[in-house]
Motif scaffolding. Structure first.
Motif, PDB file in Angstrom:
ATOM      1  N   UNK A 142      -0.522  23.209   8.619  1.00  0.00           N
ATOM      2  CA  UNK A 142      -1.698  23.353   9.469  1.00  0.00           C
ATOM      3  C   UNK A 142      -1.321  23.073  10.916  1.00  0.00           C
ATOM      4  N   UNK A 143      -1.863  23.885  11.812  1.00  0.00           N
ATOM      5  CA  UNK A 143      -1.785  23.512  13.224  1.00  0.00           C
ATOM      6  C   UNK A 143      -2.580  22.215  13.361  1.00  0.00           C
ATOM      7  N   UNK A 144      -2.024  21.228  14.059  1.00  0.00           N
ATOM      8  CA  UNK A 144      -2.732  19.956  14.154  1.00  0.00           C
ATOM      9  C   UNK A 144      -4.128  20.141  14.739  1.00  0.00           C
ATOM     10  N   UNK A 145      -4.252  21.031  15.710  1.00  0.00           N
ATOM     11  CA  UNK A 145      -5.553  21.262  16.351  1.00  0.00           C
ATOM     12  C   UNK A 145      -6.614  21.705  15.344  1.00  0.00           C
ATOM     13  N   UNK A 146      -6.181  22.325  14.243  1.00  0.00           N
ATOM     14  CA  UNK A 146      -7.141  22.731  13.204  1.00  0.00           C
ATOM     15  C   UNK A 146      -7.581  21.549  12.345  1.00  0.00           C
ATOM     16  N   UNK A 147      -6.755  20.499  12.298  1.00  0.00           N
ATOM     17  CA  UNK A 147      -7.107  19.327  11.494  1.00  0.00           C
ATOM     18  C   UNK A 147      -8.032  18.374  12.241  1.00  0.00           C
ATOM     19  N   UNK A 148      -8.039  18.465  13.561  1.00  0.00           N
ATOM     20  CA  UNK A 148      -8.904  17.590  14.354  1.00  0.00           C
ATOM     21  C   UNK A 148      -9.483  18.378  15.534  1.00  0.00           C
ATOM     22  N   UNK A 149     -10.369  19.328  15.208  1.00  0.00           N
ATOM     23  CA  UNK A 149     -10.928  20.159  16.288  1.00  0.00           C
ATOM     24  C   UNK A 149     -11.858  19.351  17.197  1.00  0.00           C
ATOM     25  N   UNK A 150     -12.010  19.803  18.414  1.00  0.00           N
ATOM     26  CA  UNK A 150     -12.906  19.159  19.384  1.00  0.00           C
ATOM     27  C   UNK A 150     -12.596  17.662  19.491  1.00  0.00           C
ATOM     28  N   UNK A 151     -11.334  17.358  19.540  1.00  0.00           N
ATOM     29  CA  UNK A 151     -10.910  15.966  19.433  1.00  0.00           C
ATOM     30  C   UNK A 151     -11.050  15.189  20.740  1.00  0.00           C
TER      31      UNK A 151
END
Ligand SMILES: [Zn+2]
Length: 154
Positions: A122-131
């Motif tokens: 997973x792209x990390x940004x997909x695991x923690x969106x709007x972080x």
């Protein structure tokens, strides 16, 4: 970043699996290992470590502590190896926030099966969106600290 080469992923999975095999988890019996690749190409591994009052640390947090202790500050990739062939381990919510603190743009998280084979990437940004991350507080941190000073006693 681009995906890890299969050789690099295999190397990191092996280090994470070794850490997992050394995990101290007598309460959950759920050993997890993680390996982090830094911007300098160094790899830091960690395992979950539990204690009797149940406030242990996750494998990812252990690996991040090892990275920081050695001076590393940028994460390019994270590999997590769990204990089963049935359920993959992705970082928990707390670890996603910890990874967020150090993740480079484009960082990738790999979840591996017990045997070290690739389950999901997973792209990390997909695991923690709007972080929420360091940049969210940098403006406040740079401002005069009138809201953070102790009030003078009269
Ligand atoms: Zn965690």
């Amino acid at each position: 970043m681009k995906a890890l080469s299969s050789a690099q992923l295999k190397k990191m999975a092996k280090l994470a699996a070794t850490a997992r095999d050394n995990a101290y988890c007598p309460y959950s019996n759920h050993p997890v290992g993680a390996a982090i690749l830094t911007e300098g190409g160094k790899i830091f591994a960690g395992s979950n470590v539990e204690v009797a009052h149940y406030k242990g640390v996750c494998a990812e947090a252990s690996a991040i502590s090892a990275m920081c202790s050695a001076g590393g500050r940028k994460i390019k990739a994270v590999v997590v190896v769990g204990p089963t062939m049935k359920y993959l381990c992705t970082p928990c919510g707390d670890c996603r926030q910890r990874i967020r603190e150090f993740a480079e743009d484009g960082a990738i998280v790999y979840s591996m099966w017990k045997d070290g084979s690739l389950g999901e990437a997973h792209a990390f940004a997909d695991l923690l969106p709007h972080s929420f991350g360091p940049e969210n507080v940098s403006e406040v941190a740079a401002a005069p600290k009138k809201n953070h000073q102790k009030k003078k006693k009269k």
